[in-house]
Scaffold this motif. Structure first.
Motif, PDB file in Angstrom:
ATOM      1  N   PHE A   1       4.958  16.158  61.180  1.00 18.35           N
ATOM      2  CA  PHE A   1       5.953  17.135  61.614  1.00 18.35           C
ATOM      3  C   PHE A   1       6.694  17.829  60.480  1.00 18.35           C
ATOM      4  CE2 PHE A   1       5.924  13.607  64.778  1.00 18.35           C
ATOM      5  CZ  PHE A   1       5.227  14.273  65.770  1.00 18.35           C
ATOM      6  N   LEU A   2       6.482  17.399  59.251  1.00 13.66           N
ATOM      7  CA  LEU A   2       7.215  17.926  58.097  1.00 13.66           C
ATOM      8  C   LEU A   2       8.730  17.898  58.327  1.00 13.66           C
ATOM      9  CD1 LEU A   2       4.961  20.941  57.059  1.00 13.66           C
ATOM     10  CD2 LEU A   2       5.178  18.747  55.902  1.00 13.66           C
ATOM     11  N   THR A   3       9.193  16.808  58.925  1.00 15.40           N
ATOM     12  CA  THR A   3      10.613  16.636  59.228  1.00 15.40           C
ATOM     13  C   THR A   3      11.404  16.494  57.935  1.00 15.40           C
ATOM     14  OG1 THR A   3       9.963  15.418  61.210  1.00 15.40           O
ATOM     15  CG2 THR A   3      12.255  15.241  60.542  1.00 15.40           C
ATOM     16  N   PRO A   4      12.518  17.188  57.810  1.00 11.47           N
ATOM     17  CA  PRO A   4      13.364  17.006  56.626  1.00 11.47           C
ATOM     18  C   PRO A   4      13.924  15.577  56.593  1.00 11.47           C
ATOM     19  CG  PRO A   4      14.105  18.884  57.937  1.00 11.47           C
ATOM     20  CD  PRO A   4      13.032  18.205  58.709  1.00 11.47           C
ATOM     21  N   VAL A   5      14.230  15.105  55.412  1.00 14.14           N
ATOM     22  CA  VAL A   5      14.711  13.737  55.235  1.00 14.14           C
ATOM     23  C   VAL A   5      15.942  13.468  56.090  1.00 14.14           C
ATOM     24  CG1 VAL A   5      15.650  12.096  53.574  1.00 14.14           C
ATOM     25  CG2 VAL A   5      13.751  13.563  52.925  1.00 14.14           C
ATOM     26  N   SER A   6      16.813  14.432  56.203  1.00 10.36           N
ATOM     27  CA  SER A   6      18.048  14.226  56.967  1.00 10.36           C
ATOM     28  C   SER A   6      17.779  13.959  58.445  1.00 10.36           C
ATOM     29  CB  SER A   6      18.961  15.443  56.814  1.00 10.36           C
ATOM     30  OG  SER A   6      18.295  16.608  57.292  1.00 10.36           O
ATOM     31  N   GLY A   7      16.663  14.447  58.967  1.00 10.94           N
ATOM     32  CA  GLY A   7      16.373  14.254  60.384  1.00 10.94           C
ATOM     33  C   GLY A   7      15.442  13.103  60.702  1.00 10.94           C
ATOM     34  N   ILE A   8      14.860  12.506  59.696  1.00  8.04           N
ATOM     35  CA  ILE A   8      13.862  11.455  59.925  1.00  8.04           C
ATOM     36  C   ILE A   8      14.491  10.201  60.510  1.00  8.04           C
ATOM     37  CG2 ILE A   8      12.297   9.853  58.752  1.00  8.04           C
ATOM     38  CD1 ILE A   8      11.494  12.091  56.911  1.00  8.04           C
ATOM     39  N   PHE A   9      15.651   9.816  60.041  1.00  7.56           N
ATOM     40  CA  PHE A   9      16.247   8.542  60.436  1.00  7.56           C
ATOM     41  C   PHE A   9      16.940   8.594  61.792  1.00  7.56           C
ATOM     42  CE2 PHE A   9      16.701   8.494  55.660  1.00  7.56           C
ATOM     43  CZ  PHE A   9      15.517   7.818  55.472  1.00  7.56           C
ATOM     44  N   SER A  10      17.247   9.782  62.283  1.00  9.78           N
ATOM     45  CA  SER A  10      18.020   9.892  63.521  1.00  9.78           C
ATOM     46  C   SER A  10      17.281   9.327  64.732  1.00  9.78           C
ATOM     47  CB  SER A  10      18.412  11.345  63.776  1.00  9.78           C
ATOM     48  OG  SER A  10      17.244  12.130  63.933  1.00  9.78           O
ATOM     49  N   ASP A  11      15.956   9.397  64.754  1.00  4.96           N
ATOM     50  CA  ASP A  11      15.229   8.902  65.921  1.00  4.96           C
ATOM     51  C   ASP A  11      14.506   7.574  65.669  1.00  4.96           C
ATOM     52  OD1 ASP A  11      13.380  10.033  64.217  1.00  4.96           O
ATOM     53  OD2 ASP A  11      12.123  10.841  65.817  1.00  4.96           O
ATOM     54  N   PHE A  12      14.775   6.928  64.533  1.00  2.00           N
ATOM     55  CA  PHE A  12      14.155   5.624  64.264  1.00  2.00           C
ATOM     56  C   PHE A  12      14.917   4.543  65.009  1.00  2.00           C
ATOM     57  CE2 PHE A  12      13.980   1.669  61.779  1.00  2.00           C
ATOM     58  CZ  PHE A  12      12.628   1.408  61.893  1.00  2.00           C
ATOM     59  N   ARG A  13      14.173   3.712  65.752  1.00  2.00           N
ATOM     60  CA  ARG A  13      14.778   2.612  66.496  1.00  2.00           C
ATOM     61  C   ARG A  13      13.997   1.329  66.237  1.00  2.00           C
ATOM     62  NH1 ARG A  13      18.108   5.852  66.689  1.00  2.00           N
ATOM     63  NH2 ARG A  13      19.052   6.876  68.447  1.00  2.00           N
ATOM     64  N   ASN A  14      14.728   0.268  65.972  1.00  2.00           N
ATOM     65  CA  ASN A  14      14.145  -1.059  65.827  1.00  2.00           C
ATOM     66  C   ASN A  14      15.212  -2.055  66.244  1.00  2.00           C
ATOM     67  OD1 ASN A  14      13.732  -3.660  64.190  1.00  2.00           O
ATOM     68  ND2 ASN A  14      11.729  -2.667  64.135  1.00  2.00           N
ATOM     69  N   ASP A  15      14.875  -2.923  67.186  1.00  2.00           N
ATOM     70  CA  ASP A  15      15.871  -3.847  67.741  1.00  2.00           C
ATOM     71  C   ASP A  15      16.489  -4.758  66.683  1.00  2.00           C
ATOM     72  OD1 ASP A  15      15.495  -2.760  70.238  1.00  2.00           O
ATOM     73  OD2 ASP A  15      14.054  -4.293  70.879  1.00  2.00           O
ATOM     74  N   ASP A  16      15.654  -5.280  65.784  1.00  2.00           N
ATOM     75  CA  ASP A  16      16.173  -6.199  64.759  1.00  2.00           C
ATOM     76  C   ASP A  16      17.140  -5.487  63.814  1.00  2.00           C
ATOM     77  OD1 ASP A  16      14.867  -8.579  65.555  1.00  2.00           O
ATOM     78  OD2 ASP A  16      13.010  -7.862  64.661  1.00  2.00           O
ATOM     79  N   LEU A  17      16.795  -4.269  63.410  1.00  2.00           N
ATOM     80  CA  LEU A  17      17.672  -3.526  62.498  1.00  2.00           C
ATOM     81  C   LEU A  17      18.901  -2.979  63.218  1.00  2.00           C
ATOM     82  CD1 LEU A  17      15.135  -1.667  60.180  1.00  2.00           C
ATOM     83  CD2 LEU A  17      16.326  -3.826  59.795  1.00  2.00           C
ATOM     84  N   GLU A  18      18.769  -2.715  64.511  1.00  2.00           N
ATOM     85  CA  GLU A  18      19.932  -2.295  65.297  1.00  2.00           C
ATOM     86  C   GLU A  18      20.927  -3.449  65.406  1.00  2.00           C
ATOM     87  OE1 GLU A  18      20.716   0.684  66.590  1.00  2.00           O
ATOM     88  OE2 GLU A  18      18.832   1.676  66.130  1.00  2.00           O
ATOM     89  N   ALA A  19      20.405  -4.649  65.667  1.00  2.00           N
ATOM     90  CA  ALA A  19      21.271  -5.817  65.882  1.00  2.00           C
ATOM     91  C   ALA A  19      22.089  -6.180  64.639  1.00  2.00           C
ATOM     92  CB  ALA A  19      20.438  -7.015  66.325  1.00  2.00           C
ATOM     93  N   CYS A  20      21.506  -6.007  63.469  1.00  2.00           N
ATOM     94  CA  CYS A  20      22.229  -6.397  62.254  1.00  2.00           C
ATOM     95  C   CYS A  20      23.094  -5.266  61.689  1.00  2.00           C
ATOM     96  CB  CYS A  20      21.247  -6.898  61.189  1.00  2.00           C
ATOM     97  SG  CYS A  20      20.205  -5.629  60.463  1.00  2.00           S
ATOM     98  N   GLY A  21      22.981  -4.071  62.236  1.00  2.00           N
ATOM     99  CA  GLY A  21      23.796  -2.953  61.779  1.00  2.00           C
ATOM    100  C   GLY A  21      23.142  -2.081  60.730  1.00  2.00           C
TER     101      GLY A  21
END
Length: 160
Positions: free
Chosen positions: A51-71
């Protein structure tokens, strides 16, 4: 054997069990977090390649339960990888943190092909670290289970 001695011995054995559970749990959590970081790098690579997504937009839709739980994910979305690593929310080895810091400092500073090579390089380094962590847990799980128990029994025997 007095009741106080039996109670004390029971507490020492319970503490050794708690240490065992805690150490093995921490090692497994580190493996899960390292796997999640590998998923993050794969996510970044896919967004750049497809998608050639800019760096600023790449992390907004990343989801992972383990990383969500620890903050880690919350800091990642707000401030980026480097800040998430610096805050130490996820349980990661020093080597994995160094690779992520390098990844963060190089991300978005070159053309698409160079960014894809960066993702591949960092992904391979983290895969190697993940494999090392898995092997370490597999190799040392017996020691993690029995060393605290042996130490507890030694302490109990010293007081007999």
């Amino acid at each position: 054997m007095t009741a106080a001695f039996a109670a004390g011995a029971s507490l020492v054995l319970a503490c050794s069990l708690a240490v065992t559970v805690s150490v093995v749990s921490d090692k497994r959590k580190r493996i899960r977090h390292t796997e999640a970081v590998l998923d993050l790098i794969s996510h970044v690579r896919s967004n750049i390649e497809l998608f050639l997504t800019p760096v600023s937009g790449i992390f907004s839709d990343f989801r992972n339960d383990d990383l969500e739980a620890c903050g880690f994910s919350a800091v990642l979305r707000d401030s980026g990888i480097e800040e998430a690593v610096r805050k130490g929310a996820a349980s990661l080895s020093v080597e994995t943190e160094e690779v992520l810091t390098f990844f963060s400092s190089s991300l978005g500073k070159s053309y698409k092909e160079d960014q894809l090579r960066l993702c591949d390089y960092c992904g391979e380094k983290i895969k190697a670290e993940l494999e090392r962590e898995r092997e370490e847990l597999k190799r040392n799980v017996g020691a993690y289970r029995f060393a605290p128990l042996i130490f507890a029994l030694f302490i109990i025997l010293c007081f007999i």
